[in-house]
Each structure stands twice: as structure tokens, then as C-alpha cells.
Design a protein around this motif. Structure first.
Motif, PDB file in Angstrom:
ATOM      1  N   GLU A 133       0.810  -1.215   0.000  1.00 38.32           N
ATOM      2  CA  GLU A 133       0.000   0.000   0.000  1.00 38.32           C
ATOM      3  C   GLU A 133       0.847   1.270   0.000  1.00 38.32           C
ATOM      4  N   ARG A 134       1.990   1.218   0.687  1.00 35.95           N
ATOM      5  CA  ARG A 134       2.851   2.406   0.720  1.00 35.95           C
ATOM      6  C   ARG A 134       3.373   2.729  -0.684  1.00 35.95           C
ATOM      7  N   ARG A 135       3.729   1.684  -1.422  1.00 39.33           N
ATOM      8  CA  ARG A 135       4.223   1.903  -2.788  1.00 39.33           C
ATOM      9  C   ARG A 135       3.130   2.500  -3.670  1.00 39.33           C
ATOM     10  N   LEU A 136       1.895   2.026  -3.484  1.00 40.69           N
ATOM     11  CA  LEU A 136       0.772   2.584  -4.241  1.00 40.69           C
ATOM     12  C   LEU A 136       0.563   4.052  -3.868  1.00 40.69           C
ATOM     13  N   ILE A 170       2.901   6.105  -2.785  1.00 41.70           N
ATOM     14  CA  ILE A 170       4.011   6.854  -3.389  1.00 41.70           C
ATOM     15  C   ILE A 170       3.712   7.149  -4.857  1.00 41.70           C
ATOM     16  N   GLU A 171       3.229   6.148  -5.572  1.00 44.54           N
ATOM     17  CA  GLU A 171       2.905   6.346  -6.989  1.00 44.54           C
ATOM     18  C   GLU A 171       1.795   7.380  -7.166  1.00 44.54           C
ATOM     19  N   SER A 172       0.814   7.356  -6.267  1.00 43.70           N
ATOM     20  CA  SER A 172      -0.297   8.316  -6.351  1.00 43.70           C
ATOM     21  C   SER A 172       0.196   9.740  -6.106  1.00 43.70           C
ATOM     22  N   TYR A 173       1.066   9.907  -5.100  1.00 42.79           N
ATOM     23  CA  TYR A 173       1.612  11.242  -4.833  1.00 42.79           C
ATOM     24  C   TYR A 173       2.451  11.727  -6.012  1.00 42.79           C
ATOM     25  N   GLN A 174       3.222  10.827  -6.596  1.00 40.70           N
ATOM     26  CA  GLN A 174       4.041  11.205  -7.753  1.00 40.70           C
ATOM     27  C   GLN A 174       3.166  11.638  -8.917  1.00 40.70           C
ATOM     28  N   GLN A 175       2.053  10.943  -9.122  1.00 45.46           N
ATOM     29  CA  GLN A 175       1.129  11.314 -10.195  1.00 45.46           C
ATOM     30  C   GLN A 175       0.494  12.683  -9.927  1.00 45.46           C
TER      31      GLN A 175
END
Length: 204
Positions: A2-5, A7-12
Motif C-alpha cells: 500500500e505504501r508503494r501505491l 508513493i505512486e499516487s503522490y508522484q502522479q
């Protein structure tokens, strides 16, 4: 996970809106949680570039530096945070912790007391004051701060152990033994409390 998801959401979100300060902070915090401190520092610095007077960003940057053992940079960040927002309890507390590690006990005490001026029931500051005051030999003051910490958190084994240290420093062996025994009763695996109980037997 979930943390990786996250991170990807914040990057987007940042890709969509590069000046999204909160996304940079949240990305930094997410990176911090997975141990990627270098990337976390970059994210917090981006947030500061966007909003230089955001005390939260400076505090988060201080936390990242602290985790890397870069105490001078952590102190600089925390001091900037409390300059921007003088009533920021977290920044004062974290600054006190770093100053304590630098053996700058008197300034650490000042920042812990600053926290208490805003929140008299901040038990972590009460406990840290007890620890620092014990270290400099002011056992009377230490015991009072620890008494207050225990009043708010009666089952806090660490504070009880520290209170025992204050009593030991004052030569009150019986009270020290009682505090250590209470700490051990709460946490039977508390090796320091058990060791301190043994010390009281030698002092009697």
C-alpha cells in the motif's frame, strides 16, 4: 504494498500539479516510512521551495536529517520551523531531542519547557525533562516532572524507571525501589528496571 501505491499516487499528483506542496510533503513522509531518506529529503526541500514559510516542511526535513544522523542539519531545520511558528510543539520537542543527543542539555530543557507552556500535559516532554535533569544532577526537579508524567500516564514503565533514578540520586532508596518495582510489574521484560532493583539492594 500500500505504501508503494501511495508513493505512486503522490508522484502522479505532483506530475499533474508540480506546485502541490502537500503532495510533496506526503510523498516525503511516505518515502521516509520506507526508509528512503535521501528521496524524502528531496521531497521536503521541494515543498520548502514552493512555500518557504511552511513550518511543517522544515520539521519533516529535520526529521529526515535526524534519522540519517545529521544532527546539525536537523537542528537548523527545527530552528527554522520554530522561528516561523513559535508555538509548533512538535518542532520544539524534536529540537529538544536532537539537542539532548548533542549534550546541549540546557537548551534541550528550554525547548521541552516550551512544549509544556503550550500543553502542560505533554507527557513525552515531562519524561524527557526528567531524563535530562537526572543527567545534570537536578534530581528534585526531575522527580517533579516525572511525577507529573506518571500522574497523566500511571502505567508508563519508562517514566516510573526514570522516577526511580531520580529517587536514587536523592538517596531515597526505598522510593527508588518502589518505582522500579512498579515499572517491572507493568513490563516484566524491562531489563533496565530489573537491573536498577538490584542496585537498590546494594544501596540499602
Amino acid at each position: 504494498g500500500e505504501r508503494r501505491l501511495a508513493i505512486e499516487s503522490y508522484q502522479q499528483a505532483i506530475a499533474m500539479k508540480p506546485t502541490f506542496k502537500e503532495a510533496h510533503i506526503n510523498l516525503g513522509n511516505a518515502r521516509f516510512e520506507v526508509g528512503d531518506f535521501d528521496f524524502a529529503i528531496k521531497s521536503f526541500k521541494h515543498a520548502i521551495e514552493i512555500a518557504p514559510r511552511c513550518a511543517q516542511s522544515h520539521t519533516c526535513l529535520g526529521d529526515a536529517h535526524h534519522s540519517q544522523g545529521n544532527l546539525e542539519s536537523a537542528i537548523k531545520s527545527y530552528r527554522t520551523a520554530v522561528h516561523i511558528k513559535p508555538d509548533f510543539q512538535l518542532a520544539h520537542f524534536n529540537l529538544g531531542c536532537v539537542l539532548e543527543k548533542k549534550f546541549d542539555f540546557h537548551n534541550a530543557i528550554d525547548h521541552y519547557k516550551q512544549v509544556l507552556s503550550f500543553n502542560s500535559q505533554h507527557t513525552e516532554s515531562l519524561n524527557r525533562l526528567g531524563i535530562v535533569l537526572n543527567r545534570i544532577g537536578d534530581f528534585i526537579s526531575a522527580s517533579e516532572f516525572l511525577r507529573r508524567a506518571i500522574e497523566f500516564r500511571p502505567d508508563w514503565s519508562e517514566a516510573l524507571n526514570n522516577q526511580g533514578n531520580s529517587f536514587l540520586g536523592l538517596g531515597d532508596i526505598s522510593s527508588a525501589h518502589d518505582s522500579y518495582t512498579r515499572a517491572l510489574a507493568i513490563d516484566p521484560s524491562y531489563a533496565e528496571a530489573l537491573s536498577n532493583i538490584a542496585i537498590t539492594f546494594f544501596k540499602k
